[in-house]
Design a protein around this motif. Structure first.
Motif, mmCIF file in Angstrom:
data_model
loop_
_atom_site.group_PDB
_atom_site.id
_atom_site.type_symbol
_atom_site.label_atom_id
_atom_site.label_comp_id
_atom_site.label_asym_id
_atom_site.label_seq_id
_atom_site.Cartn_x
_atom_site.Cartn_y
_atom_site.Cartn_z
ATOM 1 N N PHE A 51 0.828 -1.326 -0.029
ATOM 2 C CA PHE A 51 0.041 0.073 -0.095
ATOM 3 C C PHE A 51 0.728 1.278 -0.019
ATOM 4 O O PHE A 51 0.221 2.115 -0.594
ATOM 5 N N SER A 52 2.158 1.222 0.569
ATOM 6 C CA SER A 52 2.751 2.438 0.812
ATOM 7 C C SER A 52 3.249 2.909 -0.585
ATOM 8 O O SER A 52 3.570 4.187 -0.870
ATOM 9 N N ASN A 53 3.397 2.198 -1.796
ATOM 10 C CA ASN A 53 3.603 2.470 -3.123
ATOM 11 C C ASN A 53 2.429 3.259 -3.709
ATOM 12 O O ASN A 53 2.393 3.388 -5.024
ATOM 13 N N LEU A 54 1.253 3.461 -3.260
ATOM 14 C CA LEU A 54 0.208 3.941 -3.749
ATOM 15 C C LEU A 54 -0.438 4.906 -2.834
ATOM 16 O O LEU A 54 -1.294 5.238 -1.997
ATOM 17 N N PRO A 55 0.703 6.396 -2.864
ATOM 18 C CA PRO A 55 0.468 7.565 -2.054
ATOM 19 C C PRO A 55 -0.812 8.373 -2.040
ATOM 20 O O PRO A 55 -1.056 8.924 -1.063
ATOM 21 N N ASN A 56 -1.658 8.078 -2.901
ATOM 22 C CA ASN A 56 -2.914 8.820 -3.078
ATOM 23 C C ASN A 56 -4.069 8.130 -2.655
ATOM 24 O O ASN A 56 -5.146 8.692 -2.565
ATOM 25 N N LEU A 57 -3.954 6.942 -1.964
ATOM 26 C CA LEU A 57 -4.981 6.438 -1.485
ATOM 27 C C LEU A 57 -5.680 7.222 -0.367
ATOM 28 O O LEU A 57 -5.084 7.617 0.523
ATOM 29 N N SER A 64 -13.632 -5.046 3.452
ATOM 30 C CA SER A 64 -14.585 -5.589 4.123
ATOM 31 C C SER A 64 -15.069 -6.802 3.575
ATOM 32 O O SER A 64 -14.952 -7.066 2.475
ATOM 33 N N HIS A 65 -15.776 -7.709 4.309
ATOM 34 C CA HIS A 65 -16.200 -9.310 4.164
ATOM 35 C C HIS A 65 -15.261 -9.889 3.256
ATOM 36 O O HIS A 65 -14.972 -10.413 2.076
ATOM 37 N N ASN A 66 -14.004 -10.039 4.113
ATOM 38 C CA ASN A 66 -12.928 -11.010 3.769
ATOM 39 C C ASN A 66 -12.626 -11.827 4.809
ATOM 40 O O ASN A 66 -13.283 -12.101 5.835
ATOM 41 N N GLN A 67 -11.218 -12.430 4.841
ATOM 42 C CA GLN A 67 -10.667 -13.328 5.893
ATOM 43 C C GLN A 67 -9.598 -12.913 6.628
ATOM 44 O O GLN A 67 -8.960 -13.748 7.110
ATOM 45 N N LEU A 68 -9.291 -11.433 6.786
ATOM 46 C CA LEU A 68 -8.298 -11.013 7.711
ATOM 47 C C LEU A 68 -8.590 -11.220 9.281
ATOM 48 O O LEU A 68 -9.582 -11.016 9.544
ATOM 49 N N THR A 69 -7.613 -11.929 10.011
ATOM 50 C CA THR A 69 -7.903 -12.021 11.022
ATOM 51 C C THR A 69 -7.079 -10.949 12.054
ATOM 52 O O THR A 69 -7.322 -10.976 13.341
ATOM 53 N N ASN A 70 -6.192 -10.337 11.511
ATOM 54 C CA ASN A 70 -5.578 -9.319 12.292
ATOM 55 C C ASN A 70 -4.848 -8.266 11.335
ATOM 56 O O ASN A 70 -4.668 -8.555 10.221
ATOM 57 N N ILE A 71 -4.606 -7.287 12.158
ATOM 58 C CA ILE A 71 -3.590 -6.146 11.194
ATOM 59 C C ILE A 71 -2.127 -6.272 11.979
ATOM 60 O O ILE A 71 -2.052 -5.908 13.049
ATOM 61 N N ASN A 72 -1.371 -7.147 11.020
ATOM 62 C CA ASN A 72 -0.102 -7.562 11.677
ATOM 63 C C ASN A 72 0.831 -5.866 11.489
ATOM 64 O O ASN A 72 0.489 -4.879 11.014
ATOM 65 N N ASP A 73 2.032 -5.888 12.079
ATOM 66 C CA ASP A 73 2.928 -4.921 12.214
ATOM 67 C C ASP A 73 3.367 -4.377 10.903
ATOM 68 O O ASP A 73 3.250 -3.208 10.887
ATOM 69 N N ASP A 74 3.668 -5.099 10.084
ATOM 70 C CA ASP A 74 3.979 -4.821 8.616
ATOM 71 C C ASP A 74 3.001 -4.061 7.892
ATOM 72 O O ASP A 74 3.286 -3.183 7.357
ATOM 73 N N LEU A 75 1.650 -4.545 7.951
ATOM 74 C CA LEU A 75 0.573 -3.782 7.366
ATOM 75 C C LEU A 75 0.194 -2.657 8.034
ATOM 76 O O LEU A 75 -0.146 -1.525 7.241
ATOM 77 N N LEU A 76 0.634 -2.446 9.527
ATOM 78 C CA LEU A 76 0.237 -1.358 10.218
ATOM 79 C C LEU A 76 1.154 -0.214 9.697
ATOM 80 O O LEU A 76 0.873 0.696 9.297
ATOM 81 N N ASN A 77 2.258 -0.535 9.689
ATOM 82 C CA ASN A 77 3.394 0.310 9.147
ATOM 83 C C ASN A 77 3.086 0.618 7.837
ATOM 84 O O ASN A 77 3.480 2.152 7.402
ATOM 85 N N ASP A 78 2.772 0.054 6.871
ATOM 86 C CA ASP A 78 2.365 0.307 5.554
ATOM 87 C C ASP A 78 1.460 1.185 5.638
ATOM 88 O O ASP A 78 1.388 2.248 4.768
ATOM 89 N N LEU A 79 0.422 1.088 6.169
ATOM 90 C CA LEU A 79 -0.736 1.950 6.068
ATOM 91 C C LEU A 79 -0.484 3.164 6.635
ATOM 92 O O LEU A 79 -0.988 4.291 5.973
ATOM 93 N N LEU A 80 0.299 3.349 7.841
ATOM 94 C CA LEU A 80 0.464 4.632 8.428
ATOM 95 C C LEU A 80 1.279 5.485 7.392
ATOM 96 O O LEU A 80 1.342 6.841 7.652
ATOM 97 N N LYS A 81 1.810 4.926 6.676
ATOM 98 C CA LYS A 81 2.831 5.648 5.583
ATOM 99 C C LYS A 81 2.034 6.560 4.676
ATOM 100 O O LYS A 81 2.469 7.530 4.185
ATOM 101 N N LEU A 82 0.798 5.919 4.547
ATOM 102 C CA LEU A 82 -0.366 6.920 3.740
ATOM 103 C C LEU A 82 -0.615 8.000 4.382
ATOM 104 O O LEU A 82 -1.676 8.154 5.287
#
Length: 251
Positions: A99-105, A111-129
């Protein structure tokens, strides 16, 4: 008169219909891959100027299970995408630096998927946006909310099924902080500041105090004025009597 073979004329029509139904739909700034049984993010040979005009990508209602590096490389073909819809898939795992390479997001719907958690890598990735303001995680079997706190504290509005629990926990934390604050004794106690129409007011009670002060001043003024009248009137009558007591009275 020439005979026309209807069957041969219908073949191009049905071929065109088939291609239309199996291709994504581009409407203005939106590229729609909805309900196409995709197992990964699809890329098309779109002209560069057309790709730049796309701000909404829709991959809803497919069967994607894993967002891989190749998927995000495909998404990078649309540099101005701000709204990404990946809802109603089977996503369990997401590539850590995608996600971090999509800066305009600004908006992500997972929603309606099978994610069980927001891991640390995904967290850091999202916080860069820096422009990201909303993530929809509803209807995912999330079991760990620790990093949800971090997303919310980072200024991102997160919609998910455990929101009631998060709000309750945050409310309890605020109550504890308020209780600790009330128990502190300090001679340098800060004054409460209120905001009305974005204009700070140090204390709303100042207005009430000013009104009471004006009212008391008005009463005092009226009392003094009445006292002066009561004092001056008899004195004036006495002076008038002394001046005119020896003058003859004409009938």
């Amino acid at each position: 008169m020439t005979d026309v073979n209807i069957d041969h004329m219908m073949i191009p029509f049905f071929l065109l219909l088939f291609l239309t139904c199996t291709q994504s739909t581009i409407i203005n700034d939106r590229l729609d891959y909805r309900k196409m049984n995709l197992t990964s993010v699809s890329c098309e040979n779109i002209k560069e100027n057309e790709a730049k005009s796309i701000t909404k990508l829709i991959f809803s209602h497919n069967i994607i299970e894993y967002l891989q590096q190749s998927d995000f490389e495909c998404l990078e073909s649309y540099p101005n995408v701000g709204y990404l819809f990946l809802d109603n898939n089977k996503i369990e795992k997401i590539y850590k630096d995608g996600f971090s390479n999509l800066p305009n997001l600004k908006y992500i719907d997972l929603s309606h998927n099978q994610l069980t958690n927001i891991n640390d890598d995904l967290l850091n990735d999202l916080l860069k946006l820096r422009l990201l303001t909303y993530i929809n995680l509803k209807r995912n079997p999330l079991g760990d909310f620790k990093n949800i706190y971090e997303l919310i504290n980072g200024g991102i509005d997160v919609d998910f099924d455990g929101m009631a629990k998060i709000n309750r926990e945050r409310r309890e934390d605020h109550e504890i902080l308020d209780h600790d604050h009330e128990n502190k004794t300090s001679t340098d106690k800060p004054r409460k500041a209120f905001v009305v129409d974005n204009k700070p007011i140090q204390n709303l009670n100042n207005g009430e105090n000013q009104m009471e002060s004006k009212f008391l001043n008005s009463i005092i003024f009226n009392f003094v004025a009445a006292g002066l009248v009561l004092l001056v009137l008899p004195v004036g009558m006495i002076i008038y009597y002394l001046i005119n007591k020896n003058k003859p009275i004409y009938l």
